[in-house]
Design an enzyme around this catalytic site. Structure first.
Site, PDB file in Angstrom:
ATOM      1  N   TYR A 185       9.173   9.641   3.754  1.00 19.43           N
ATOM      2  CA  TYR A 185       9.277   9.456   2.340  1.00 19.43           C
ATOM      3  C   TYR A 185       9.976   8.051   2.079  1.00 19.43           C
ATOM      4  CZ  TYR A 185      10.767   9.989  -2.434  1.00 19.43           C
ATOM      5  OH  TYR A 185      10.938   9.629  -3.885  1.00 19.43           O
ATOM      6  N   SER A 227      12.731   4.384  -4.560  1.00 24.07           N
ATOM      7  CA  SER A 227      13.869   5.431  -4.555  1.00 24.07           C
ATOM      8  C   SER A 227      15.069   4.971  -3.922  1.00 24.07           C
ATOM      9  CB  SER A 227      13.592   6.523  -3.853  1.00 24.07           C
ATOM     10  OG  SER A 227      14.363   7.565  -3.227  1.00 24.07           O
TER      11      SER A 227
END
Length: 299
Positions: A204, A191
């Site tokens: 995350y 990400s």
């Protein structure tokens, strides 16, 4: 693609962004069939060229969003695909199956939570039982939940995030490596948050940073076996990840903070996975492709 076609596609995606409405789903992962508008996982202009003909791919989290888009693109390129998903996402998984079969592809749906060690071994085993080989592994399954502060992150959330995003990916890869031959490929979904951080996605973004390091380390470890390991780092993407993770009122403007001022649609990510899975990228290993709407990152 001509410049005119490029502009037409950009306008299509920008127009789709304008349809984002306030919405929230209570469970994570969310259900794609309940989103409005539904994410665009199939680019009708994408034409396969048999780049993955005769190959088998296992995609975790392949029932919706980016995973579904990758399954569809791989099928268009001639691959047979095994899709792992959580039982609660059965409706989305069936939609993936229908789309893959629409393009003449063959697909196996394998439910199971990769937080569970046995599941990580089982989904690899069932892929082999169905197709007899495993050439491409896409570690795409993940969990996220936004929180205002580190002190708001419970142990339950912390463990679920790391168990799914890091330990699950590593265990599935470990199981797959017993059966992957020289020349196989592994692709991890990381990400943009691994590179720029995220104040609301602390756990995350940390797991995605771990996946970047895992990608680089495993690539170095497997280079002699000619198994290439790479990653794709999405920016904001309109997927079922989003409605459960953020407040309903944030949805209409989701993704608008990037230079292109819109979120990506999952089908815009799929070609990056095809590139890394195909012989178009034979000299690429330990790298990350950034598909994030123009956000500059390093590394």
């Amino acid at each position: 693609m001509t410049a005119v076609k490029e502009l037409e596609k950009q306008e299509t995606y920008a127009s789709y962004q304008e349809q984002f409405t306030e919405q929230h789903q209570s469970g994570q992962p969310g259900i794609q069939q309940e989103m409005h508008p539904k994410p665009m996982t199939d680019d009708p202009d994408y034409r396969g060229a048999e780049k993955l003909a005769g190959q088998v791919a296992l995609i975790t989290g392949g029932d919706s969003g980016i995973g579904q888009a990758v399954a569809i693109a791989f099928a268009k390129e001639g691959a047979r695909v095994a899709v792992n998903f959580l039982d609660v996402e059965t409706e989305d998984a069936l939609a993936t199956k229908a789309k893959v079969e629409e393009y003449g592809g063959e697909i196996a749906l394998i439910p199971g939570d990769i937080q569970e060690r046995e599941t990580c071994d089982r989904i690899v085993r069932e892929t082999l039982e169905r197709f007899g080989q495993l050439d491409i592994l896409v570690n795409n399954a993940a969990y996220q939940m936004a929180q205002e502060s580190l002190t708001d992150i419970s142990d339950e959330q912390l463990e679920r995030t790391f168990n799914t995003n890091v330990l699950g990916a590593i265990r599935v890869t470990r199981a797959a490596l017993f059966h992957m031959k020289d020349g196989s490929r592994i692709i991890n979904t990381t990400s943009v948050t691994a590179y720029r951080g995220s104040s609301h996605l602390l756990d995350y973004s940390s797991t995605k940073g771990a996946l970047v390091t895992f990608t680089r380390s495993l690539a170095a470890a497997l280079v002699d076996k000619k198994i290439r390991v790479n990653a794709v780092a999405p920016g904001p993407v309109w997927t079922p990840f989003i409605p459960p993770a953020f407040p309903a009122e944030a949805m209409p403007k989701f993704g608008g903070q990037v230079p292109m001022q819109r979120a990506a649609q999952p089908c815009e990510l799929a070609p990056a996975y095809v590139f890394l899975a195909s012989t178009d990228s034979t000299h690429v290993a330990g790298q990350t492709i950034h598909v994030n709407g123009g956000t500059p990152v390093g590394g």
